[in-house]
Design a protein around this motif. Structure first.
Motif, PDB file in Angstrom:
ATOM      1  N   PRO A 150      23.166   1.794  26.744  1.00  0.00           N
ATOM      2  CA  PRO A 150      21.902   1.235  25.912  1.00  0.00           C
ATOM      3  C   PRO A 150      21.130   1.613  26.716  1.00  0.00           C
ATOM      4  N   LYS A 151      19.680   1.187  26.792  1.00  0.00           N
ATOM      5  CA  LYS A 151      18.675   1.318  27.323  1.00  0.00           C
ATOM      6  C   LYS A 151      18.292   0.370  27.782  1.00  0.00           C
ATOM      7  N   GLY A 152      17.746  -0.123  29.129  1.00  0.00           N
ATOM      8  CA  GLY A 152      17.289  -1.290  29.572  1.00  0.00           C
ATOM      9  C   GLY A 152      18.584  -2.250  30.789  1.00  0.00           C
ATOM     10  N   LYS A 153      19.334  -1.158  30.927  1.00  0.00           N
ATOM     11  CA  LYS A 153      20.701  -1.950  31.157  1.00  0.00           C
ATOM     12  C   LYS A 153      21.397  -0.894  32.345  1.00  0.00           C
ATOM     13  N   ARG A 154      21.632  -1.456  33.580  1.00  0.00           N
ATOM     14  CA  ARG A 154      22.352  -1.021  34.756  1.00  0.00           C
ATOM     15  C   ARG A 154      23.416  -0.104  34.237  1.00  0.00           C
ATOM     16  N   LYS A 155      23.100   0.718  34.257  1.00  0.00           N
ATOM     17  CA  LYS A 155      25.250   1.913  34.233  1.00  0.00           C
ATOM     18  C   LYS A 155      26.117   1.614  35.342  1.00  0.00           C
ATOM     19  N   ILE A 156      26.909   1.011  34.973  1.00  0.00           N
ATOM     20  CA  ILE A 156      28.150   0.979  35.892  1.00  0.00           C
ATOM     21  C   ILE A 156      29.229   1.577  35.622  1.00  0.00           C
ATOM     22  N   VAL A 186      25.605  12.087  38.388  1.00  0.00           N
ATOM     23  CA  VAL A 186      24.780  11.059  38.503  1.00  0.00           C
ATOM     24  C   VAL A 186      23.249  11.172  37.743  1.00  0.00           C
ATOM     25  N   GLU A 187      23.344  11.334  37.083  1.00  0.00           N
ATOM     26  CA  GLU A 187      22.370  11.756  35.384  1.00  0.00           C
ATOM     27  C   GLU A 187      23.600  10.757  34.461  1.00  0.00           C
ATOM     28  N   TYR A 188      24.629  10.173  34.907  1.00  0.00           N
ATOM     29  CA  TYR A 188      25.146   8.591  33.792  1.00  0.00           C
ATOM     30  C   TYR A 188      24.535   8.177  34.035  1.00  0.00           C
ATOM     31  N   PHE A 189      25.283   7.877  36.116  1.00  0.00           N
ATOM     32  CA  PHE A 189      25.421   6.145  36.104  1.00  0.00           C
ATOM     33  C   PHE A 189      23.901   5.802  37.368  1.00  0.00           C
ATOM     34  N   ASP A 190      24.021   4.671  37.418  1.00  0.00           N
ATOM     35  CA  ASP A 190      23.412   4.079  38.238  1.00  0.00           C
ATOM     36  C   ASP A 190      24.013   3.420  39.524  1.00  0.00           C
ATOM     37  N   LEU A 191      25.513   3.380  39.530  1.00  0.00           N
ATOM     38  CA  LEU A 191      25.962   2.415  40.625  1.00  0.00           C
ATOM     39  C   LEU A 191      27.604   3.291  40.327  1.00  0.00           C
ATOM     40  N   ILE A 192      28.829   4.050  41.061  1.00  0.00           N
ATOM     41  CA  ILE A 192      30.283   3.825  41.083  1.00  0.00           C
ATOM     42  C   ILE A 192      30.241   3.239  41.955  1.00  0.00           C
ATOM     43  N   ILE A 202      29.809   4.251  51.612  1.00  0.00           N
ATOM     44  CA  ILE A 202      29.002   4.243  50.837  1.00  0.00           C
ATOM     45  C   ILE A 202      28.201   5.622  50.821  1.00  0.00           C
ATOM     46  N   SER A 203      27.716   6.485  49.879  1.00  0.00           N
ATOM     47  CA  SER A 203      27.270   7.649  49.751  1.00  0.00           C
ATOM     48  C   SER A 203      26.069   7.398  48.832  1.00  0.00           C
ATOM     49  N   MET A 204      24.877   8.046  48.540  1.00  0.00           N
ATOM     50  CA  MET A 204      23.850   8.103  47.847  1.00  0.00           C
ATOM     51  C   MET A 204      23.357   9.204  47.185  1.00  0.00           C
ATOM     52  N   LYS A 205      23.421  10.121  45.692  1.00  0.00           N
ATOM     53  CA  LYS A 205      22.839  11.181  45.812  1.00  0.00           C
ATOM     54  C   LYS A 205      21.576  11.081  44.555  1.00  0.00           C
ATOM     55  N   ASN A 206      20.823  12.039  45.117  1.00  0.00           N
ATOM     56  CA  ASN A 206      19.222  12.067  44.890  1.00  0.00           C
ATOM     57  C   ASN A 206      18.115  10.095  44.848  1.00  0.00           C
ATOM     58  N   LYS A 207      18.136   9.525  45.587  1.00  0.00           N
ATOM     59  CA  LYS A 207      18.326   8.400  45.983  1.00  0.00           C
ATOM     60  C   LYS A 207      18.092   7.998  44.921  1.00  0.00           C
ATOM     61  N   SER A 208      18.697   7.882  43.815  1.00  0.00           N
ATOM     62  CA  SER A 208      19.088   7.174  42.554  1.00  0.00           C
ATOM     63  C   SER A 208      20.114   6.787  42.123  1.00  0.00           C
ATOM     64  N   TYR A 235      22.252  -5.092  43.719  1.00  0.00           N
ATOM     65  CA  TYR A 235      21.292  -5.999  42.073  1.00  0.00           C
ATOM     66  C   TYR A 235      20.377  -5.170  42.109  1.00  0.00           C
ATOM     67  N   ALA A 236      20.757  -5.523  40.560  1.00  0.00           N
ATOM     68  CA  ALA A 236      20.175  -4.563  39.634  1.00  0.00           C
ATOM     69  C   ALA A 236      18.473  -4.173  39.394  1.00  0.00           C
ATOM     70  N   GLU A 237      17.891  -4.721  40.009  1.00  0.00           N
ATOM     71  CA  GLU A 237      16.224  -5.047  39.613  1.00  0.00           C
ATOM     72  C   GLU A 237      16.418  -3.332  40.800  1.00  0.00           C
ATOM     73  N   ASP A 238      16.715  -3.343  41.492  1.00  0.00           N
ATOM     74  CA  ASP A 238      15.561  -2.232  42.529  1.00  0.00           C
ATOM     75  C   ASP A 238      17.542  -1.137  43.063  1.00  0.00           C
ATOM     76  N   ASN A 239      18.701  -1.640  41.976  1.00  0.00           N
ATOM     77  CA  ASN A 239      19.533  -1.268  41.971  1.00  0.00           C
ATOM     78  C   ASN A 239      20.146  -0.322  43.978  1.00  0.00           C
ATOM     79  N   THR A 240      20.349  -1.383  44.463  1.00  0.00           N
ATOM     80  CA  THR A 240      20.516  -1.632  45.806  1.00  0.00           C
ATOM     81  C   THR A 240      21.542  -2.814  46.012  1.00  0.00           C
ATOM     82  N   VAL A 241      22.465  -3.282  47.342  1.00  0.00           N
ATOM     83  CA  VAL A 241      23.945  -3.180  46.989  1.00  0.00           C
ATOM     84  C   VAL A 241      23.605  -3.662  49.030  1.00  0.00           C
ATOM     85  N   LYS A 242      24.421  -4.994  49.432  1.00  0.00           N
ATOM     86  CA  LYS A 242      24.274  -5.574  50.753  1.00  0.00           C
ATOM     87  C   LYS A 242      25.297  -6.526  51.307  1.00  0.00           C
ATOM     88  N   ASP A 243      26.173  -5.881  52.230  1.00  0.00           N
ATOM     89  CA  ASP A 243      27.375  -5.685  52.555  1.00  0.00           C
ATOM     90  C   ASP A 243      27.191  -7.503  52.851  1.00  0.00           C
TER      91      ASP A 243
END
Length: 314
Positions: A150-156, A186-192, A202-208, A235-243
């Motif tokens: 769906p559009k407008g939702k973070r994909k996890i 990487v092209e399908y999900f914002d958070l794994i 924690i690891s990240m790919k393409n800053k996305s 935090y879904a707004e900017d796709n970040t995490v806080k430990d």
């Protein structure tokens, strides 16, 4: 008058590998059941502080699928809600998803205490989160191209499979590195969110796309004496995490049982000294046994007998 800065509200809490049990691990010297209760109570309060956001768990809610009546009652009473998870191998009889209804996690699912994703084709939508779950042993079946996002939702994506931060140990077969998983999805999900490896990274790919492996909630083995269990706010707004540190009691993880055994047998002592401190014998043995089953086409019934025998003696 100074304005106070409004705290950010998280969209989810990320954890994995709860391993709820009514047995005290040999490495623990405290009231282990009470320690588990405090962790669950902490998660409940943290969720309430964040508008009752869901707790996402990447598998192994229970340490043994055939939990005692007492432990089932304990889980029903203290597992925080909303709680969304996938089955790990410890949650499944004989590591088989077909036997899931017989499990303690299946019981929690059937009475509505938790939401369990048992099929990646049937995702859960929770507020602004689109959550796809892959139970243990089903990663090779996942095909994101078959999913309508769906559009407008973070994909996890929730995964329970053994993943390493950088490179696999020499004994590891059939597992993945964080980069391999990120490159694949990487092209399908914002958070794994991944589970099974009890270490945290924690690891990240393409800053996305961000991959979070929270590690175990409880300190179970002697090599975790200096381990600080943590969960993560998402935090879904900017796709970040806080430990966030779990509260722990210090000096309750011991190596005495290892030292006593080593004193009885010098050969065992020498072997232990050569082992990498991050090496988990139980984890490696289980994974290599799985590979042996696959390569030698061991019948399903034989596999289930072996897994059940191992779980009863863990």
């Amino acid at each position: 008058m100074r304005r106070t800065r409004k705290a950010r509200i998280a969209d989810a809490i990320l954890i994995s590998d709860l391993h709820l049990t009514d047995r005290t691990p040999v490495a623990r010297t405290d009231d282990y059941q009470e320690a588990q209760r405090r962790k669950l109570e902490f998660l409940r309060k943290l969720s309430e502080e964040n508008n009752n956001c869901p707790i996402l768990c990447a598998g192994d809610v229970f340490d043994y699928w055939k939990a005692s009546p007492w432990l089932c009652s304990f889980a029903y009473k203290y597992l925080p809600e909303p709680f969304i998870c996938i089955p790990g191998q410890h949650d499944l009889p004989g590591h088989s998803l077909d036997e899931y209804p017989k499990s303690a996690l299946g019981l929690m699912d059937s009475v509505g205490k938790v939401q369990v994703i048992k099929d990646w084709r049937k995702p859960i939508i929770e507020n602004n989160l689109f959550i796809v779950g892959v139970p243990y042993g089903k990663l090779d079946e996942l095909d994101p191209k078959e999913i309508t996002f769906p559009k407008g939702k973070r994909k996890i994506l929730l995964l329970h499979t053994l993943i390493w931060l950088d490179k696999r140990p020499t004994w590891s077969k059939g597992d993945y590195t964080a980069n391999e998983i990120l490159e694949r999805y990487v092209e399908y999900f914002d958070l794994i969110l991944t589970g099974d490896n009890h270490q945290r990274f924690i690891s990240m790919k393409n800053k996305s796309t961000i991959l979070v492996n929270p590690g175990s909630v409880m300190r179970i083995t002697a090599d975790q004496a200096d381990f600080q269990p943590r969960c993560f706010l998402y935090y879904a707004e900017d796709n970040t995490v806080k430990d966030i540190d779990f509260p722990i009691q210090k000096n309750v993880v011991t190596r005495e049982h290892i030292e006593e055994k080593a004193q009885k047998d010098e050969r065992i002592q020498a072997y232990i000294e050569r082992m990498n401190k991050d090496f988990e014998m139980g984890l490696s043995f289980r994974r290599n046994l799985e590979i042996f089953f696959e390569e030698n086409n061991v019948p399903k019934k034989v596999r289930e007998i072996i897994w059940n025998a191992m779980e009863r003696t863990d």
